[in-house]
Enzyme design. Structure first.
Site, PDB file in Angstrom:
ATOM      1  N   ASP A  88       5.185 -28.731  12.122  1.00  0.00           N
ATOM      2  CA  ASP A  88       3.760 -28.556  12.461  1.00  0.00           C
ATOM      3  C   ASP A  88       3.340 -27.126  12.143  1.00  0.00           C
ATOM      4  OD1 ASP A  88       5.329 -27.522  14.634  1.00  0.00           O
ATOM      5  OD2 ASP A  88       3.591 -27.629  15.964  1.00  0.00           O
ATOM      6  N   GLU A 153       5.962 -27.497  17.889  1.00  0.00           N
ATOM      7  CA  GLU A 153       6.397 -26.140  18.225  1.00  0.00           C
ATOM      8  C   GLU A 153       5.204 -25.235  18.470  1.00  0.00           C
ATOM      9  OE1 GLU A 153       7.934 -22.083  18.003  1.00  0.00           O
ATOM     10  OE2 GLU A 153       6.310 -22.958  16.851  1.00  0.00           O
TER      11      GLU A 153
HETATM   12  N1  BES Z   1       7.877 -18.712  14.183  1.00  0.00           N
HETATM   13  C1  BES Z   1       7.267 -18.393  15.422  1.00  0.00           C
HETATM   14  C2  BES Z   1       8.141 -17.592  16.363  1.00  0.00           C
HETATM   15  C3  BES Z   1       8.367 -16.173  15.924  1.00  0.00           C
HETATM   16  C4  BES Z   1       7.299 -15.337  15.695  1.00  0.00           C
HETATM   17  C5  BES Z   1       9.642 -15.707  15.774  1.00  0.00           C
HETATM   18  C6  BES Z   1       7.506 -14.033  15.312  1.00  0.00           C
HETATM   19  C7  BES Z   1       9.851 -14.417  15.395  1.00  0.00           C
HETATM   20  C8  BES Z   1       8.777 -13.573  15.152  1.00  0.00           C
HETATM   21  C9  BES Z   1       6.895 -19.676  16.136  1.00  0.00           C
HETATM   22  O1  BES Z   1       6.400 -20.667  15.295  1.00  0.00           O
HETATM   23  C10 BES Z   1       5.790 -19.363  17.112  1.00  0.00           C
HETATM   24  O2  BES Z   1       4.756 -18.901  16.746  1.00  0.00           O
HETATM   25  N2  BES Z   1       6.048 -19.611  18.390  1.00  0.00           N
HETATM   26  C11 BES Z   1       5.082 -19.463  19.416  1.00  0.00           C
HETATM   27  C12 BES Z   1       5.665 -20.140  20.607  1.00  0.00           C
HETATM   28  C13 BES Z   1       4.685 -20.653  21.611  1.00  0.00           C
HETATM   29  C14 BES Z   1       3.622 -21.536  21.030  1.00  0.00           C
HETATM   30  C15 BES Z   1       5.423 -21.342  22.730  1.00  0.00           C
HETATM   31  C16 BES Z   1       4.785 -18.010  19.719  1.00  0.00           C
HETATM   32  O3  BES Z   1       5.668 -17.147  19.628  1.00  0.00           O
HETATM   33  O4  BES Z   1       3.637 -17.727  20.035  1.00  0.00           O
HETATM   34 ZN    ZN Z   2       7.391 -21.010  13.700  1.00  0.00          ZN
END
Ligand code: BES
Ligand code: ZN
Length: 458
Positions: A88, A153
């Site tokens: 997604d 996610e």
């Molecule tokens: N890929 C990201 C997580 C991430 C961001 C890892 C920056 C390392 C550096 C992931 O898709 C994401 O955006 N996760 C969300 C999680 C939330 C919706 C629970 C986030 O970090 O905001």
């Molecule tokens: Zn991500």
């Protein structure tokens, strides 16, 4: 490995064309209108997984979007990788800031631009191609592989914890591999050994039954926009320290060795400010920028809404005001405990002149591992072979809540090997992925399976 690496070099152009097809599917999980696209994207991934030679490829229904599963289990003597990624993507707004359409992947200066290019379709696809290269050249993988692709996610993985708990046996493995993060910098590959956790909340205030004339009623009725601003102003002090009582109680202090290691990373504050258009940096004193984002918690306003925001002027006393507020957590803060502390504080801050509705949304635990575990070391060797340079070890400010679930429910260590770049506009207009990093990442992933295949089973 030579045959595998040759195959990857020869097929470089084809990979990009195939990736474009994946990026063309608008699998935006946050918007109900895109539900059919999300389903189509799950199907696309399943078809591709069958095509590259994985077995038992199937969609597992959840109360939300399906999980795509597939295996290759032909190496009983070798360890098993549980590969996790997400198909997604984030919404694309504001659309007018995109230089090319978000779902028509476009290549400019060696970067592929599209929503999901870096987060996370491009990085999932990189592993598909590494698997394909092994299977096409040798008919086998050096490890066993169990693939889990999630479709929620970006909206908080609401159903994934239950999925993991319900399929504990099926998901048995030795290590989790995830590519859903960024390299430290261009030319500086990295392995991430820590992620922040998250608590996400919404605050709604109501000051009257409906909007009112600000002349007739102003001065006699509390303005919820004003009240909300005053409440938010009480959440952090001017130095960036969060004022929720008890908030810092469980924060693990940074170790001197960690601070030292980070201080030697090639980080240029001037370039950082320039790149992101920041006039002056802000944050807790006594901590560097990397320390603030990787190892310290934060509270941020993600969105604010109230009153008249159109063009021109309208004299109105708004009936309601809303804020979306999230907190990033670090070890050993607990999301449930922090959410409760925050709610109590918000309730205390809200005056009797408004009606408060507090809603807790998604969240996740922070995660951290030690980088001397053999899987992380194996990943280091693989990255060095793929990128021609040994990785540095970093933590990240972002969150991938399922990493701690895999650790707690399945007892698995995790290897986070991301090939995005910090400036690749994840969650923003003009998201992109560097095709050189993508290509090196396919090679490094192929080596990663080889390196892990040489380790004893956990
Ligand atoms: N890929 C990201 C997580 C991430 C961001 C890892 C920056 C390392 C550096 C992931 O898709 C994401 O955006 N996760 C969300 C999680 C939330 C919706 C629970 C986030 O970090 O905001
Ligand atoms: Zn991500």
């Amino acid at each position: 490995m030579d045959k595998v690496v040759d195959f990857i070099h020869v097929n470089r152009e084809r990979y990009v064309e195939e990736l474009k097809a994946l990026l063309a599917i608008p699998s935006v999980s946050a918007l109900p209108a895109h539900k059919p696209d999300v389903a189509r994207c799950a199907e696309w991934c399943a078809t591709e997984m069958r095509r590259i030679g994985l077995d038992q490829v199937r969609l597992v229904e959840t109360p939300g979007n399906p999980v795509v599963r597939g295996d290759w289990l032909g190496a009983p003597e070798a360890p098993t990788i549980l590969f996790y990624g997400h198909y997604d993507v984030q919404p694309v707004d504001p659309l007018n800031l995109w230089e090319s359409p978000p779902f028509e992947a476009t290549i400019r200066d060696g970067e592929i631009y599209a929503r999901g290019a870096a987060d996370d379709k491009g990085q999932v696809f990189m592993h598909f191609k590494a698997i394909e290269a092994h299977l096409k050249q040798h008919g086998r993988l050096p490890v066993n592989m169990k693939i889990v692709l999630e479709g929620e996610e970006e909206v908080g993985s609401e159903h994934l914890d239950d999925f993991v708990r319900a399929h504990k046996d099926d998901l048995r493995a030795d290590v989790v591999v995830i590519s859903d993060s960024a390299m430290f910098a261009r030319g500086v590959p990295s392995i991430c050994y820590g992620l922040r956790g998250l608590v996400y909340c919404q605050i709604d205030l109501r000051g009257s039954a409906g909007d009112m004339h600000s002349g007739s009623f102003g001065g006699a009725v509390a303005n919820p926009a004003f009240v909300l601003a005053q409440m938010i102003a009480q959440m952090k002090d001017r130095g960036g320290r969060i004022k929720i009582p008890g908030f810092y109680d469980d924060v693990r202090e940074l170790q001197p060795e960690e601070r030292q290691a980070w201080a030697s990373l090639p980080f240029n504050e001037r370039a950082y400010k320039k790149e992101f258009g920041i006039p002056k940096l802000f944050g807790e004193s006594d901590y560097t920028t990397l320390e603030r984002t990787w190892a310290r918690p934060t509270l941020e306003v993600n969105g604010l809404l109230s009153g008249f925001t159109g063009e021109g002027a309208k004299t109105v006393l708004p009936a309601v005001a809303m804020a979306k507020i999230s907190m990033r957590l670090v070890p050993d803060q607990d999301p449930d405990k922090i959410a409760a502390l925050f709610q109590a504080y918000v309730e205390k801050l809200a005056p009797k002149t408004v009606e408060l509705t507090f809603t807790r949304m998604h969240g996740g635990k922070p995660w951290m591992t030690s980088y001397d575990n053999p899987f992380v070391q194996a990943a280091g060797r693989a990255i060095e072979k793929g990128f021609g340079r040994a990785p540095v070890f970093t933590r990240e400010g972002g969150s991938i809540p399922v990493v701690s679930t895999f650790n707690q429910e399945l007892g698995l260590p995790a290897v986070l090997f991301g090939v995005g770049l910090p400036d690749e506009n994840a969650h923003a207009p003009n998201e992109k992925l560097d095709l050189g990093n993508f290509h090196n990442g396919v090679v490094a992933s192929a080596y990663l399976y080889d390196e892990i295949g040489r380790l004893p089973r956990n």
